[in-house]
Design a protein around this motif. Structure first.
Motif, PDB file in Angstrom:
ATOM      1  N   LEU A 178       2.250  -0.979  -5.897  1.00 35.27           N
ATOM      2  CA  LEU A 178       1.914  -1.361  -4.520  1.00 35.27           C
ATOM      3  C   LEU A 178       2.383  -2.781  -4.211  1.00 35.27           C
ATOM      4  N   ALA A 179       2.258  -3.681  -5.221  1.00 37.65           N
ATOM      5  CA  ALA A 179       2.680  -5.079  -5.011  1.00 37.65           C
ATOM      6  C   ALA A 179       4.192  -5.164  -4.800  1.00 37.65           C
TER       7      ALA A 179
ATOM      8  N   PHE B 134       0.682  -8.916   0.881  1.00 34.70           N
ATOM      9  CA  PHE B 134      -0.457  -9.041   1.807  1.00 34.70           C
ATOM     10  C   PHE B 134      -0.914 -10.489   1.863  1.00 34.70           C
TER      11      PHE B 134
ATOM     12  N   GLY C  58      -0.785  -7.604  -7.532  1.00 32.67           N
ATOM     13  CA  GLY C  58      -0.288  -6.619  -8.505  1.00 32.67           C
ATOM     14  C   GLY C  58      -0.867  -6.748  -9.894  1.00 32.67           C
TER      15      GLY C  58
ATOM     16  N   LYS D 198      -1.911  -1.359   2.553  1.00 35.37           N
ATOM     17  CA  LYS D 198      -1.718  -2.110   1.305  1.00 35.37           C
ATOM     18  C   LYS D 198      -2.296  -1.366   0.099  1.00 35.37           C
ATOM     19  N   GLY D 199      -3.249  -0.433   0.367  1.00 39.82           N
ATOM     20  CA  GLY D 199      -3.858   0.285  -0.753  1.00 39.82           C
ATOM     21  C   GLY D 199      -5.134  -0.370  -1.252  1.00 39.82           C
ATOM     22  N   LEU D 200      -5.523  -1.504  -0.615  1.00 43.13           N
ATOM     23  CA  LEU D 200      -6.825  -2.099  -0.983  1.00 43.13           C
ATOM     24  C   LEU D 200      -7.906  -1.046  -0.743  1.00 43.13           C
TER      25      LEU D 200
ATOM     26  N   PHE E 156      -3.870 -12.902   3.444  1.00 41.89           N
ATOM     27  CA  PHE E 156      -5.196 -12.841   4.063  1.00 41.89           C
ATOM     28  C   PHE E 156      -5.363 -13.930   5.134  1.00 41.89           C
TER      29      PHE E 156
ATOM     30  N   ALA F 176      -1.548  -0.806  -8.821  1.00 42.64           N
ATOM     31  CA  ALA F 176      -1.551  -2.139  -8.183  1.00 42.64           C
ATOM     32  C   ALA F 176      -0.159  -2.774  -8.273  1.00 42.64           C
TER      33      ALA F 176
ATOM     34  N   HIS G 121      -8.316   1.795  -3.238  1.00 44.93           N
ATOM     35  CA  HIS G 121      -8.331   1.319  -4.628  1.00 44.93           C
ATOM     36  C   HIS G 121      -9.430   0.294  -4.913  1.00 44.93           C
ATOM     37  N   ASN G 122      -9.646  -0.649  -3.984  1.00 42.67           N
ATOM     38  CA  ASN G 122     -10.523  -1.776  -4.293  1.00 42.67           C
ATOM     39  C   ASN G 122     -11.803  -1.806  -3.461  1.00 42.67           C
ATOM     40  N   LEU G 123     -11.926  -0.924  -2.487  1.00 44.34           N
ATOM     41  CA  LEU G 123     -13.116  -0.940  -1.630  1.00 44.34           C
ATOM     42  C   LEU G 123     -13.773   0.441  -1.652  1.00 44.34           C
TER      43      LEU G 123
ATOM     44  N   PHE H 240      -5.647  -7.899  -7.007  1.00 49.80           N
ATOM     45  CA  PHE H 240      -5.100  -6.569  -6.731  1.00 49.80           C
ATOM     46  C   PHE H 240      -3.840  -6.684  -5.871  1.00 49.80           C
ATOM     47  N   VAL H 241      -3.961  -7.518  -4.820  1.00 50.70           N
ATOM     48  CA  VAL H 241      -2.843  -7.695  -3.887  1.00 50.70           C
ATOM     49  C   VAL H 241      -1.606  -8.257  -4.600  1.00 50.70           C
TER      50      VAL H 241
END
Lengths: 292, 287
Positions: free
Chosen positions: A83-84, A89, B228, A53-55, A91, A80, A58-60, B225-226
């Motif tokens: 990627l969206a 994604f 977008g 997903k690219g988290l 959770f 972002a 990018h985000n971690l 982020f997810v």
């Protein structure tokens, strides 16, 4: 079929941890496949899908080696928004992903981010609500509905964006049996009706095996097995050693194999297992009659 | 008579009101302007009786919007506490004004007319402001507030952060409730605790609540982020919720009327000193 996800020698270690969560992982996933991901806790399943997903990265925060490519593009180079458009994604905790105070806004939020126009958003909300059975909940707050409905809202909000790849990270782990059923039914419908690549991380192996084209077993940060369900369950003892609890139908067939009563391939649907059981019974009856 | 429970109700930030409330004929911008104007007007009025009348007018707005007045009971402690603190402050700290005239004594403290008058003015303003705030948040959802702000072209990130902060209060209380339930499940008996122990316990809640808040902010960051969202380069947004509201002629007339009312009050205050406390009946009463 084209490989739309390519992972090459990926190693990822979270900051402040002793060892990598993923170790030299390589993987190729084709367009339109339904991929089931399983493995024991702390195996690296969520980390793996977060990389797709690219988290990650990018985000971690952590150390990243290797590459993940979506449609030939490195995820590190994608924004972002891009990627969206490629990957949706969902959770495990539905409440963790809500960004709005009504179901309708929740569904609209992602589409607004990727630049879809109002009329189109309206049409897609109706479409996603229809698939997930949320038509009468659009006015409600996503916090005031049942667990199963919450997870359906989470799926619908991603589905409405119509990404090419849909990742569901243990979407049924916080749901009751009825809620689990509704999520699996939606996944089955997505597989049957939409040309979408779906990656589902899940512990309910019997349901996952029936839906999946291929299954991935993750253990200690590595891909331990990646094959079609029938081959995936061939060595049940090894699966148990790797921390997996195979479905009872598979255990049943394994017992038959070990007893020398069945020599065919593993079956994942109840109907197939019943057929095998019937044929074994029939063979046994013929043998008994011949002996007598 | 149609009972409250038979009507289709809608949950606002502070109350539960009928979906068919007449207030919803108005656009969220008109409702926001009503809140701002009703909040501002008492600041220009130094006659407590006028501010009390104004508060009564807000009460009429509650009835017009079909908010159950019984739901206001929970705000009584706040309203009473605000009054007690205001009056005690002016009684204990009357200031050093030679025009102050003693009007009585309370436990060897001399009470003067002007500080009491000032307390009446301040409290009447606070009361009107409190009621208009309760009115606004009782009749609007987070969505209405965001729609108003986005119609007024407030940047998305500002309106979104405001929406999150409105929501965070509820999340904080929910987390507190969870922590307390977990303690009770493990045998903690609040009724058997001394006051000092309760205070100590509440201070200890800070650690789990803070860690839960940090986890939630991390989750929201991942969720954004997810979906977008990025602060930089997110481009023009469709603002879908705005398509659910229409700014009608009634809204235009209402907005103009509200702005004119504010202008008139400011004009009469500064040109004719119409709302000064000198002619207040409270002052005659104190004399």
């Amino acid at each position: 079929m084209e490989n739309i996800i390519e992972i090459n020698h990926l190693t990822w270690q979270y900051n402040d941890t002793d060892h990598p969560a993923l170790k030299d992982v390589s993987l190729k996933i084709q367009e339109g496949e339904f991929i089931g991901v399983c493995g024991p806790n702390e195996a690296g399943k969520t980390t793996l899908v977060s990389c797709i997903k690219g988290l990650i990265p990018h985000n971690l925060l952590g150390s990243y080696k290797g590459e993940v490519k979506l449609f030939g593009k490195d995820v590190k180079a994608l924004s972002a928004k891009e990627l969206a458009k490629y990957v949706g994604f969902v959770f495990a905790d539905p409440e963790a992903q809500f960004t709005s105070m009504s179901v309708e806004e929740e569904l609209a939020f992602g589409m607004e981010n990727i630049g879809i126009e109002r009329d189109e958003i309206d049409r897609k909300i109706q479409w996603a609500a229809d698939i997930t059975g949320l038509g009468n909940l659009l006015d409600k707050s996503p916090y005031d509905i049942s667990g199963g409905q919450k997870q359906r809202v989470a799926i619908a909000s991603v589905l409405a964006m119509q990404p090419k790849i849909m990742i569901l990270d243990e979407p049924t782990s916080m749901l009751d049996p009825f809620g689990k059923d509704s999520v699996f039914n939606i996944c089955a419908r997505m597989k049957a009706e939409l040309n979408m690549t779906i990656i589902m991380v899940e512990h309910t192996l019997d349901r996952l095996a029936r839906l999946s084209d291929r299954l991935i077993l993750v253990g200690e940060g590595k891909i331990r097995r990646f094959s079609e369900p029938k081959q995936f369950f061939e060595d049940v003892d090894e699966l148990a050693e790797l921390g997996l609890n195979p479905p009872s139908s598979i255990l049943f067939l394994d017992k038959l194999k070990k007893a020398g009563l069945y020599h065919g391939e593993m079956k994942t649907t109840v109907e197939e297992v019943i057929q095998v059981a019937q044929s074994v019974c029939e063979k046994q009856r013929v043998i008994r009659e011949a002996r007598s | 008579m149609e009972g409250v429970h038979n009507k289709k109700m809608m949950k606002t930030l502070l109350a539960l009101i009928p979906v068919k409330s007449p207030l919803y004929y108005f656009h969220p911008v008109t409702r926001l302007l009503l809140f701002i104007i009703t909040g501002f007007i008492p600041l220009f009025i130094n006659k407590p009786e006028l501010n009390i009348l104004f508060a009564a007018l807000v009460m009429l707005l509650f009835i017009y919007s079909r908010v159950s007045l019984s739901s206001l009971k929970i705000y009584l402690p706040v309203i009473i506490c605000a009054g007690i603190f205001t009056f005690l402050t002016f009684i204990f700290f009357p200031g050093d004004d030679s025009n102050n005239q003693a009007i009585g004594h309370l436990f060897s403290i001399t009470i003067y007319d002007r500080p009491i008058m000032d307390a009446c003015i301040a409290y009447s303003k606070i009361l009107a402001l409190l009621l208009s705030s309760i009115f606004y948040f009782s009749t609007n959802r987070e969505r209405d507030i965001l729609a108003a702000l986005r119609t007024l072209k407030v940047p998305f990130v500002v309106s979104y952060v405001l929406g999150l902060s409105l929501r965070s209060a509820g999340m904080f209380l929910e987390d507190l409730h969870t922590v307390r339930e977990a303690e009770q499940a493990r045998g903690l008996d609040y009724s058997a605790m001394k006051f000092t122990e309760k205070v100590k316990l509440y201070s200890m809640y800070i650690i789990p609540l803070l860690s839960l808040a940090l986890r939630r902010s991390d989750e929201i960051s991942n969720a954004l982020f997810v979906k977008g969202y990025a602060i930089k380069g997110s481009g023009k947004r469709a603002d879908y919720i705005l398509s659910k509201y229409n700014f009608t002629v009634v809204d235009i007339i209402s907005c103009i009327a509200l702005i004119l009312l504010l202008i008139l009050i400011v004009y009469f205050k500064y040109s004719y000193h119409l709302f000064d406390s000198d002619q207040s009946i409270f002052r005659y009463f104190l004399k």
